[in-house]
Design an enzyme around this catalytic site. Structure first.
Site, PDB file in Angstrom:
ATOM      1  N   TRP A 290       0.832   2.443  -8.628  1.00  0.00           N
ATOM      2  CA  TRP A 290       1.147   3.746  -9.228  1.00  0.00           C
ATOM      3  C   TRP A 290       2.523   3.699  -9.911  1.00  0.00           C
ATOM      4  O   TRP A 290       2.645   4.059 -11.083  1.00  0.00           O
ATOM      5  CB  TRP A 290       1.115   4.798  -8.119  1.00  0.00           C
ATOM      6  CG  TRP A 290       1.181   6.219  -8.574  1.00  0.00           C
ATOM      7  CD1 TRP A 290       1.061   6.688  -9.850  1.00  0.00           C
ATOM      8  CD2 TRP A 290       1.364   7.358  -7.727  1.00  0.00           C
ATOM      9  NE1 TRP A 290       1.159   8.051  -9.850  1.00  0.00           N
ATOM     10  CE2 TRP A 290       1.340   8.489  -8.564  1.00  0.00           C
ATOM     11  CE3 TRP A 290       1.531   7.535  -6.354  1.00  0.00           C
ATOM     12  CZ2 TRP A 290       1.484   9.790  -8.054  1.00  0.00           C
ATOM     13  CZ3 TRP A 290       1.672   8.815  -5.855  1.00  0.00           C
ATOM     14  CH2 TRP A 290       1.654   9.935  -6.694  1.00  0.00           C
TER      15      TRP A 290
ATOM     16  N   SER B 247      -4.017   3.028   4.680  1.00  0.00           N
ATOM     17  CA  SER B 247      -4.336   2.354   3.421  1.00  0.00           C
ATOM     18  C   SER B 247      -4.346   0.837   3.616  1.00  0.00           C
ATOM     19  O   SER B 247      -5.203   0.124   3.083  1.00  0.00           O
ATOM     20  CB  SER B 247      -3.306   2.758   2.365  1.00  0.00           C
ATOM     21  OG  SER B 247      -3.625   2.191   1.125  1.00  0.00           O
TER      22      SER B 247
ATOM     23  N   GLY C 100       1.961   2.555  -2.773  1.00  0.00           N
ATOM     24  CA  GLY C 100       1.850   3.155  -4.108  1.00  0.00           C
ATOM     25  C   GLY C 100       2.435   2.262  -5.195  1.00  0.00           C
ATOM     26  O   GLY C 100       2.822   2.736  -6.266  1.00  0.00           O
ATOM     27  N   THR C 101       2.439   0.972  -4.928  1.00  0.00           N
ATOM     28  CA  THR C 101       2.990  -0.027  -5.854  1.00  0.00           C
ATOM     29  C   THR C 101       2.392   0.098  -7.254  1.00  0.00           C
ATOM     30  O   THR C 101       3.114   0.164  -8.258  1.00  0.00           O
ATOM     31  CB  THR C 101       2.660  -1.452  -5.341  1.00  0.00           C
ATOM     32  OG1 THR C 101       2.654  -1.454  -3.918  1.00  0.00           O
ATOM     33  CG2 THR C 101       3.625  -2.475  -5.892  1.00  0.00           C
TER      34      THR C 101
ATOM     35  N   LYS D 208       0.792  -1.231   0.000  1.00  0.00           N
ATOM     36  CA  LYS D 208       0.000   0.000   0.000  1.00  0.00           C
ATOM     37  C   LYS D 208       0.833   1.294   0.000  1.00  0.00           C
ATOM     38  O   LYS D 208       0.330   2.369   0.361  1.00  0.00           O
ATOM     39  CB  LYS D 208      -1.004   0.062   1.177  1.00  0.00           C
ATOM     40  CG  LYS D 208      -1.835  -1.173   1.361  1.00  0.00           C
ATOM     41  CD  LYS D 208      -2.314  -1.804   0.103  1.00  0.00           C
ATOM     42  CE  LYS D 208      -3.468  -1.104  -0.577  1.00  0.00           C
ATOM     43  NZ  LYS D 208      -3.854  -1.872  -1.818  1.00  0.00           N
TER      44      LYS D 208
ATOM     45  N   ARG E 114      -8.534   4.024  -3.490  1.00  0.00           N
ATOM     46  CA  ARG E 114      -9.411   4.520  -2.424  1.00  0.00           C
ATOM     47  C   ARG E 114      -9.442   6.048  -2.385  1.00  0.00           C
ATOM     48  O   ARG E 114     -10.439   6.661  -2.691  1.00  0.00           O
ATOM     49  CB  ARG E 114      -8.924   3.931  -1.090  1.00  0.00           C
ATOM     50  CG  ARG E 114      -9.895   3.975   0.053  1.00  0.00           C
ATOM     51  CD  ARG E 114      -9.244   3.420   1.307  1.00  0.00           C
ATOM     52  NE  ARG E 114      -8.005   4.134   1.637  1.00  0.00           N
ATOM     53  CZ  ARG E 114      -7.927   5.223   2.401  1.00  0.00           C
ATOM     54  NH1 ARG E 114      -9.012   5.690   2.962  1.00  0.00           N
ATOM     55  NH2 ARG E 114      -6.763   5.831   2.621  1.00  0.00           N
ATOM     56  N   LYS E 115      -8.306   6.670  -2.021  1.00  0.00           N
ATOM     57  CA  LYS E 115      -8.261   8.141  -1.942  1.00  0.00           C
ATOM     58  C   LYS E 115      -7.035   8.702  -2.648  1.00  0.00           C
ATOM     59  O   LYS E 115      -7.079   9.775  -3.219  1.00  0.00           O
ATOM     60  CB  LYS E 115      -8.231   8.600  -0.476  1.00  0.00           C
ATOM     61  CG  LYS E 115      -9.562   8.619   0.200  1.00  0.00           C
ATOM     62  CD  LYS E 115      -9.488   9.467   1.457  1.00  0.00           C
ATOM     63  CE  LYS E 115     -10.820   9.570   2.142  1.00  0.00           C
ATOM     64  NZ  LYS E 115     -10.692  10.231   3.465  1.00  0.00           N
TER      65      LYS E 115
ATOM     66  N   THR F 133       7.585  -6.703  -5.891  1.00  0.00           N
ATOM     67  CA  THR F 133       7.693  -7.439  -4.623  1.00  0.00           C
ATOM     68  C   THR F 133       7.409  -6.503  -3.457  1.00  0.00           C
ATOM     69  O   THR F 133       7.640  -5.294  -3.547  1.00  0.00           O
ATOM     70  CB  THR F 133       9.081  -8.072  -4.445  1.00  0.00           C
ATOM     71  OG1 THR F 133       9.054  -8.887  -3.268  1.00  0.00           O
ATOM     72  CG2 THR F 133      10.193  -7.051  -4.269  1.00  0.00           C
ATOM     73  N   HIS F 134       6.917  -7.105  -2.358  1.00  0.00           N
ATOM     74  CA  HIS F 134       6.775  -6.359  -1.099  1.00  0.00           C
ATOM     75  C   HIS F 134       7.828  -6.826  -0.089  1.00  0.00           C
ATOM     76  O   HIS F 134       7.777  -6.427   1.081  1.00  0.00           O
ATOM     77  CB  HIS F 134       5.403  -6.621  -0.471  1.00  0.00           C
ATOM     78  CG  HIS F 134       4.249  -6.015  -1.211  1.00  0.00           C
ATOM     79  ND1 HIS F 134       4.285  -4.773  -1.796  1.00  0.00           N
ATOM     80  CD2 HIS F 134       2.986  -6.488  -1.430  1.00  0.00           C
ATOM     81  CE1 HIS F 134       3.108  -4.512  -2.342  1.00  0.00           C
ATOM     82  NE2 HIS F 134       2.312  -5.532  -2.142  1.00  0.00           N
TER      83      HIS F 134
ATOM     84  N   PHE G 247       3.591 -10.015  -9.626  1.00  0.00           N
ATOM     85  CA  PHE G 247       3.921  -9.951  -8.195  1.00  0.00           C
ATOM     86  C   PHE G 247       4.688 -11.235  -7.870  1.00  0.00           C
ATOM     87  O   PHE G 247       4.113 -12.327  -7.884  1.00  0.00           O
ATOM     88  CB  PHE G 247       2.581  -9.869  -7.456  1.00  0.00           C
ATOM     89  CG  PHE G 247       2.638  -9.694  -5.978  1.00  0.00           C
ATOM     90  CD1 PHE G 247       3.807  -9.355  -5.309  1.00  0.00           C
ATOM     91  CD2 PHE G 247       1.468  -9.828  -5.228  1.00  0.00           C
ATOM     92  CE1 PHE G 247       3.822  -9.177  -3.942  1.00  0.00           C
ATOM     93  CE2 PHE G 247       1.471  -9.661  -3.851  1.00  0.00           C
ATOM     94  CZ  PHE G 247       2.656  -9.332  -3.213  1.00  0.00           C
TER      95      PHE G 247
HETATM   96  S1  PPS Z   1      -0.730  -3.021  -3.225  1.00  0.00           S
HETATM   97  O1  PPS Z   1      -1.924  -3.876  -3.039  1.00  0.00           O
HETATM   98  O2  PPS Z   1       0.185  -3.139  -2.089  1.00  0.00           O
HETATM   99  O3  PPS Z   1      -0.057  -3.268  -4.501  1.00  0.00           O
HETATM  100  O4  PPS Z   1      -1.321  -1.543  -3.208  1.00  0.00           O
HETATM  101  P1  PPS Z   1      -0.543  -0.245  -3.661  1.00  0.00           P
HETATM  102  O5  PPS Z   1      -0.745  -0.038  -5.096  1.00  0.00           O
HETATM  103  O6  PPS Z   1       0.830  -0.229  -3.113  1.00  0.00           O
HETATM  104  O7  PPS Z   1      -1.283   0.899  -2.843  1.00  0.00           O
HETATM  105  C1  PPS Z   1      -2.558   1.395  -3.126  1.00  0.00           C
HETATM  106  C2  PPS Z   1      -2.562   2.809  -2.590  1.00  0.00           C
HETATM  107  O8  PPS Z   1      -1.927   3.660  -3.565  1.00  0.00           O
HETATM  108  C3  PPS Z   1      -2.865   4.648  -3.989  1.00  0.00           C
HETATM  109  N1  PPS Z   1      -2.662   4.985  -5.397  1.00  0.00           N
HETATM  110  C4  PPS Z   1      -2.361   6.218  -5.816  1.00  0.00           C
HETATM  111  N2  PPS Z   1      -2.116   7.348  -5.136  1.00  0.00           N
HETATM  112  C5  PPS Z   1      -1.855   8.467  -5.865  1.00  0.00           C
HETATM  113  N3  PPS Z   1      -1.830   8.485  -7.213  1.00  0.00           N
HETATM  114  C6  PPS Z   1      -2.068   7.381  -7.932  1.00  0.00           C
HETATM  115  N4  PPS Z   1      -2.045   7.432  -9.251  1.00  0.00           N
HETATM  116  C7  PPS Z   1      -2.338   6.166  -7.225  1.00  0.00           C
HETATM  117  N5  PPS Z   1      -2.605   4.900  -7.600  1.00  0.00           N
HETATM  118  C8  PPS Z   1      -2.795   4.192  -6.476  1.00  0.00           C
HETATM  119  C9  PPS Z   1      -4.210   3.983  -3.746  1.00  0.00           C
HETATM  120  O9  PPS Z   1      -5.248   4.905  -3.769  1.00  0.00           O
HETATM  121  C10 PPS Z   1      -3.969   3.357  -2.397  1.00  0.00           C
HETATM  122  O10 PPS Z   1      -3.844   4.329  -1.365  1.00  0.00           O
HETATM  123  P2  PPS Z   1      -5.086   4.815  -0.464  1.00  0.00           P
HETATM  124  O11 PPS Z   1      -4.477   5.750   0.548  1.00  0.00           O
HETATM  125  O12 PPS Z   1      -5.669   3.594   0.182  1.00  0.00           O
HETATM  126  O13 PPS Z   1      -6.034   5.516  -1.375  1.00  0.00           O
END
Ligand code: PPS
Length: 302
Positions: A60, A145, A57-58, A55, A264-265, A114-115, A88
């Site tokens: 992203w 998150s 920002g993977t 969580k 989510r946000k 990877t995490h 993954f």
């Molecule tokens: S995972 O399951 O671990 O692979 O999830 P991961 O992608 O790391 O984390 C998801 C959170 O990243 C936010 N997210 C973004 N934030 C900003 N910009 C972009 N483009 C973006 N894409 C994904 C996503 O909303 C999750 O965070 P939260 O705070 O829950 O919204």
């Protein structure tokens, strides 16, 4: 491109997994039981590993990397779900090809998610001196998150209440272990290996600047209009509605997005909507103790 497998994804929500320690790090049992396959994974010299605590920002950074590789071509980047294009490493989900199987079938150069905390990364990645992109997110937003992700993801243990989850996170009793050790371990390694270390908060502040860093690290030269396209197509607003990255193609027996959306946000500072004043004070005090031996500095407000 699909998550191909001869098996059927579960038709009903499976029971929540337990956590089992691997070298002291709690991992979901579906991973711990398959650990040897991850440990013995054979990396290639041109593999690029994308590393995050869950969580952070993977998805992203995966999308940014894929768009850079596609030179900003939106159609090309829609050729398959992000977890198929950039698998993954340590996923073993009933009814789907495993991460290792998908990666082994991919042409090079392979991009792999990877995490894992640094001490658990398969040793072939170090032997082959692979490039690694590490993205870290401030602990409080990362925790928030992760809490919401536990609520909707049936491949993880129950979240419990916010307070219960907060305590589990602080005590490292969550899947992939302590956030603190993950952040410190990768931060310490960044100057000793081919590692680009990025922060979620920097990406929110000025995505084009961070995208350029990634492109440079991958030896890609991007024209100005391509950078603009990558910024646009990797923005939260666009990714939220893109089925190739918002995990809406996964069955609701795995991710129940009626409980909480995967996208989510996407903000910095949402922790303020979750912590009480007392919880925040205790968290900060504990954070200072755990992180005082590291020079890593995060921002939790912009
Ligand atoms: S995972 O399951 O671990 O692979 O999830 P991961 O992608 O790391 O984390 C998801 C959170 O990243 C936010 N997210 C973004 N934030 C900003 N910009 C972009 N483009 C973006 N894409 C994904 C996503 O909303 C999750 O965070 P939260 O705070 O829950 O919204």
């Amino acid at each position: 491109m699909s998550r191909s497998s001869n098996l059927e994804p579960p038709k009903v929500k499976p029971p929540r997994p337990q956590l089992k320690p691997i070298h002291g790090v709690p991992l979901p049992e579906w991973l711990a039981d398959n650990w040897a396959k991850v440990e013995h994974f054979q990396a290639k010299p041109d593999d690029v590993l994308i590393v995050t605590y869950p969580k952070a920002g993977t998805t992203w950074i995966q999308q940014i990397v894929d768009l850079i590789n596609c030179n900003g071509d939106a159609e090309l980047s829609k050729r398959g779900p992000i977890d198929v294009k950039i698998p993954f490493l340590e996923i073993f989900a009933e009814g789907f090809a495993t991460g290792v199987e998908m990666i082994e079938k991919m042409p090079s150069p392979r991009f792999i998610k990877t995490h894992l905390p640094i001490q658990l990364v398969p040793k072939s990645f170090w032997e082959k001196d692979c490039k690694m992109i590490v993205l870290a997110r401030n602990s409080k937003d990362n925790l928030v998150s992760y809490f919401h992700f536990h609520r909707m993801n049936y491949a993880l243990p129950e979240a419990g209440t916010w307070l219960q989850f907060l305590q589990k996170f602080v005590n490292g009793q969550v899947a992939w272990g302590f956030w603190y050790d993950h952040a410190k371990g990768w931060w310490e390694a960044k100057n000793k290996h081919r590692i680009l270390f990025l922060f979620y908060e920097d990406m929110k502040e000025k995505p084009s600047r961070e995208i350029l860093k990634v492109a440079k690290f991958l030896d890609k030269v991007l024209e100005e209009d391509v950078i603009e396209k990558v910024v646009e197509l990797s923005s939260f607003a666009v990714m939220k509605d893109d089925p190739m990255v918002n995990y809406s193609t996964l069955p609701s027996t795995i991710f129940d997005q009626t409980i909480s959306c995967f996208m989510r946000k996407g903000e910095v500072g949402d922790w303020k909507n979750h912590f009480t004043v007392a919880q925040h004070e205790a968290f900060e005090e504990d954070y200072e103790r755990k992180m005082r031996d590291s020079s890593i500095k995060f921002r939790d407000v912009l």
